[in-house]
Design a protein around this motif. Structure first.
Motif, PDB file in Angstrom:
ATOM      1  N   TYR A 239       0.830  -1.017  -0.035  1.00  0.00           N
ATOM      2  CA  TYR A 239      -0.056  -0.137  -0.148  1.00  0.00           C
ATOM      3  C   TYR A 239       0.881   1.207  -0.032  1.00  0.00           C
ATOM      4  N   ALA A 240       1.912   1.314   0.747  1.00  0.00           N
ATOM      5  CA  ALA A 240       2.788   2.540   0.820  1.00  0.00           C
ATOM      6  C   ALA A 240       3.576   2.588  -0.534  1.00  0.00           C
ATOM      7  N   ILE A 241       3.936   1.726  -1.232  1.00  0.00           N
ATOM      8  CA  ILE A 241       4.685   1.905  -2.587  1.00  0.00           C
ATOM      9  C   ILE A 241       4.020   1.806  -3.535  1.00  0.00           C
ATOM     10  N   LEU A 242       2.694   1.381  -3.795  1.00  0.00           N
ATOM     11  CA  LEU A 242       1.837   1.360  -4.916  1.00  0.00           C
ATOM     12  C   LEU A 242       1.615   2.457  -5.670  1.00  0.00           C
ATOM     13  N   PRO A 243       1.151   3.890  -4.844  1.00  0.00           N
ATOM     14  CA  PRO A 243       0.962   4.702  -5.731  1.00  0.00           C
ATOM     15  C   PRO A 243       2.292   5.372  -6.566  1.00  0.00           C
ATOM     16  N   LEU A 244       3.525   5.055  -5.940  1.00  0.00           N
ATOM     17  CA  LEU A 244       4.602   5.583  -6.577  1.00  0.00           C
ATOM     18  C   LEU A 244       4.903   4.663  -7.876  1.00  0.00           C
ATOM     19  N   TYR A 245       4.647   3.399  -7.630  1.00  0.00           N
ATOM     20  CA  TYR A 245       4.805   2.657  -8.524  1.00  0.00           C
ATOM     21  C   TYR A 245       3.738   2.799  -9.854  1.00  0.00           C
ATOM     22  N   LEU A 246       2.547   2.832  -9.608  1.00  0.00           N
ATOM     23  CA  LEU A 246       1.563   3.193 -10.456  1.00  0.00           C
ATOM     24  C   LEU A 246       1.888   4.315 -11.398  1.00  0.00           C
ATOM     25  N   VAL A 247       2.290   5.585 -10.599  1.00  0.00           N
ATOM     26  CA  VAL A 247       2.551   6.697 -11.544  1.00  0.00           C
ATOM     27  C   VAL A 247       3.917   6.679 -12.085  1.00  0.00           C
ATOM     28  N   ALA A 248       4.901   6.389 -11.373  1.00  0.00           N
ATOM     29  CA  ALA A 248       6.495   6.518 -12.187  1.00  0.00           C
ATOM     30  C   ALA A 248       6.742   5.124 -12.931  1.00  0.00           C
ATOM     31  N   GLU A 249       6.187   4.086 -12.383  1.00  0.00           N
ATOM     32  CA  GLU A 249       6.412   2.774 -13.337  1.00  0.00           C
ATOM     33  C   GLU A 249       5.514   2.531 -14.461  1.00  0.00           C
ATOM     34  N   ARG A 250       4.359   2.705 -14.224  1.00  0.00           N
ATOM     35  CA  ARG A 250       3.315   2.341 -14.794  1.00  0.00           C
ATOM     36  C   ARG A 250       2.478   3.574 -15.787  1.00  0.00           C
ATOM     37  N   GLY A 357       6.448  -3.522   6.993  1.00  0.00           N
ATOM     38  CA  GLY A 357       5.848  -2.202   6.636  1.00  0.00           C
ATOM     39  C   GLY A 357       7.222  -0.999   6.436  1.00  0.00           C
ATOM     40  N   GLY A 358       8.214  -1.308   6.735  1.00  0.00           N
ATOM     41  CA  GLY A 358       9.397  -0.504   6.178  1.00  0.00           C
ATOM     42  C   GLY A 358      10.501  -1.069   5.332  1.00  0.00           C
ATOM     43  N   LEU A 359      10.925  -2.323   5.776  1.00  0.00           N
ATOM     44  CA  LEU A 359      12.080  -2.819   5.107  1.00  0.00           C
ATOM     45  C   LEU A 359      11.590  -3.344   3.581  1.00  0.00           C
ATOM     46  N   ILE A 360      10.508  -3.945   3.436  1.00  0.00           N
ATOM     47  CA  ILE A 360       9.992  -4.329   2.268  1.00  0.00           C
ATOM     48  C   ILE A 360       9.819  -3.250   1.165  1.00  0.00           C
ATOM     49  N   PRO A 361       9.056  -2.254   1.601  1.00  0.00           N
ATOM     50  CA  PRO A 361       8.728  -1.144   0.789  1.00  0.00           C
ATOM     51  C   PRO A 361      10.029  -0.265   0.371  1.00  0.00           C
ATOM     52  N   MET A 362      11.042  -0.335   1.379  1.00  0.00           N
ATOM     53  CA  MET A 362      12.245   0.164   0.865  1.00  0.00           C
ATOM     54  C   MET A 362      13.074  -0.695  -0.024  1.00  0.00           C
ATOM     55  N   ALA A 367      14.988  -1.301  -5.437  1.00  0.00           N
ATOM     56  CA  ALA A 367      14.730  -1.975  -6.927  1.00  0.00           C
ATOM     57  C   ALA A 367      14.179  -0.950  -8.138  1.00  0.00           C
ATOM     58  N   GLY A 368      13.484   0.044  -7.593  1.00  0.00           N
ATOM     59  CA  GLY A 368      13.097   0.917  -8.512  1.00  0.00           C
ATOM     60  C   GLY A 368      13.960   1.775  -8.965  1.00  0.00           C
ATOM     61  N   ASP A 369      14.823   2.046  -8.234  1.00  0.00           N
ATOM     62  CA  ASP A 369      15.920   3.128  -8.491  1.00  0.00           C
ATOM     63  C   ASP A 369      17.023   2.340  -9.509  1.00  0.00           C
ATOM     64  N   LEU A 370      17.185   0.881  -9.307  1.00  0.00           N
ATOM     65  CA  LEU A 370      17.868   0.333 -10.191  1.00  0.00           C
ATOM     66  C   LEU A 370      17.099  -0.077 -11.548  1.00  0.00           C
ATOM     67  N   GLY A 371      15.888   0.457 -11.702  1.00  0.00           N
ATOM     68  CA  GLY A 371      15.346  -0.009 -12.828  1.00  0.00           C
ATOM     69  C   GLY A 371      14.632  -1.152 -12.971  1.00  0.00           C
ATOM     70  N   CYS A 372      14.154  -1.793 -11.702  1.00  0.00           N
ATOM     71  CA  CYS A 372      13.531  -2.946 -11.465  1.00  0.00           C
ATOM     72  C   CYS A 372      12.345  -2.780 -10.612  1.00  0.00           C
ATOM     73  N   PHE A 373      11.809  -1.958 -10.893  1.00  0.00           N
ATOM     74  CA  PHE A 373      10.597  -1.679  -9.840  1.00  0.00           C
ATOM     75  C   PHE A 373       9.464  -2.666 -10.048  1.00  0.00           C
ATOM     76  N   ALA A 374       9.184  -3.166 -11.254  1.00  0.00           N
ATOM     77  CA  ALA A 374       8.251  -4.263 -11.415  1.00  0.00           C
ATOM     78  C   ALA A 374       8.662  -5.529 -10.788  1.00  0.00           C
ATOM     79  N   ALA A 375      10.211  -5.670 -10.863  1.00  0.00           N
ATOM     80  CA  ALA A 375      10.589  -7.095 -10.397  1.00  0.00           C
ATOM     81  C   ALA A 375      10.905  -7.161  -9.078  1.00  0.00           C
ATOM     82  N   GLY A 376      10.753  -5.793  -8.399  1.00  0.00           N
ATOM     83  CA  GLY A 376      10.806  -5.727  -6.901  1.00  0.00           C
ATOM     84  C   GLY A 376       9.479  -6.235  -6.341  1.00  0.00           C
TER      85      GLY A 376
END
Length: 385
Positions: A239-250, A357-362, A367-376
């Protein structure tokens, strides 16, 4: 295992789930206000920023301070319940949350607001270990799943009510007025619980080297810590990382992304109760297996799909993920003795929130910074599975 001393903790063999529904709903109401007190700051943040003239970074630090207070509150709950009993700890937690919110509403500086919110986090953290201990003592072990389902309605409903409450009242009240309203409700519910509430009329056990030693020697405790970390990761972490993923990656529009995520939470309150009912019918072990069997691939598909399939996955993924908690809390209650149940919650939940709630979204963000957002995200789903 099912502790043999449960018979001294609930009303008796004739104490059906329905006969205890009133006290269970009372505890759920306290948990609802406990939870909404921590998340209402999010929809209020634009108004708070403008009123106090603070930056986005300073606003973000407020949520961190609530979390930093919540963890020692969880860990310290056992010390209070061991001296005063669980019932009084529940009252004290709710009353202190109300007092802290009334104080926060009067804060005129950033540092005063930070201090008030950190103390509010401590007060909120005091509730959960005693709340779970009181809840499991009210009903028979075979009804724990349904009881946990009722209790878990509180945080799921809170995610829906908080933004709706702010949207409805912010044009009439200031952000301070809304905080005062929530704080006043917390105080009133605390007083009502003191007068009419039931459950928790026994003492807990303070965290100690002895109780910790008992826990760490139990294989089930370590299994539950891992499962809770993954359960929190599949819910709050995603839930914490999904908005960023949907906007930045998708490439979704930010408003559409937030609307989609909000829509995905509409059915989750009902799913939490359904999970409790399934837990009582199938057992904890099978229910947890089914939850991870569906939420793991559902999480992975967030990273593997696009277009309409991604929209469908965003909506369906939390429906499976939120089903973990009723069965998870029932399992945690069953693998430890009743006198250390609150201690198990005190140790498990903070660690699970740090990991899930902290380590997993971090790590997904890295992974997103490395170009592997979806893979993360897909790897996270694989871990859950």
């Amino acid at each position: 295992m099912t502790p043999s001393v449960h018979s001294t903790r609930y009303k008796g063999p004739d104490a059906s789930f329905h006969s205890q529904l009133g006290p269970l709903l009372f505890l759920a109401a306290i948990f609802f206000l406990n939870f909404i007190a921590r998340i209402t700051m999010a929809p209020l943040m634009p108004a708070i920023e403008q009123d106090l003239a603070i930056s986005h970074g300073e606003a973000g630090s407020l949520f961190l301070l609530v979390a930093l207070g919540y963890f020692p509150g969880l860990l310290g709950s056992g010390y209070i319940s061991s001296r005063f009993n669980h019932r009084r700890t529940i009252f004290f937690s709710s009353a202190l949350v109300g007092v802290c919110l009334l104080t926060v509403a009067q804060c005129r500086s950033l540092w005063a607001l930070r201090g008030g919110l950190c103390l509010m986090g401590v007060a909120a953290g005091l509730y959960l270990p005693s709340g779970i201990a009181a809840l499991t003592a009210l009903v028979r072990p075979r009804d724990w799943g349904k009881a946990m389902g009722v209790h878990e309605l509180a945080p799921n409903v809170s995610f829906l009510v908080a933004p709706l409450l702010v949207a409805a009242l912010l044009g009439v009240l200031s952000w301070r007025g809304i905080i005062l309203l929530v704080g006043g409700c917390a105080l009133l519910v605390a007083l009502a619980f003191a007068a009419f509430g039931r459950g928790g009329e026994f003492r807990g056990e303070a965290p100690s080297l002895r109780s910790l030693h008992i826990l760490i020697r139990q294989r089930g405790f370590w299994i539950m810590l891992c499962l809770f970390s993954l359960g929190v990761g599949a819910t709050l972490g995603i839930y914490a990382i999904l908005p960023l993923y949907l906007v930045a990656e998708r490439g979704l529009d930010p408003d559409w992304a937030n609307t989609l995520i909000a829509l995905s939470r509409v059915l989750t309150p009902g799913m939490a109760f359904v999970s409790g009912w399934i837990t009582d019918r199938l057992g904890v072990r099978r229910t947890l297996g089914l939850v991870f069997l569906f939420s793991g691939p559902g999480t992975a598909l967030l990273g593997l799909t696009g277009g309409p399939w991604l929209v469908l996955t965003v909506i369906l993924q939390p429906l499976a993920a939120v089903c973990f908690f009723p069965a998870g809390f029932a399992a945690l209650a069953a693998v430890v003795p009743p006198e250390t149940r609150n201690v198990a919650v005190s140790f498990t939940i903070p660690l699970a929130f740090i990991i899930g709630g902290g380590l997993i979204p971090m790590l997904i963000g890295v992974a997103g910074d490395l170009g592997c957002f979806a893979a993360g995200i897909a790897i996270t789903g694989g871990l859950v599975l």
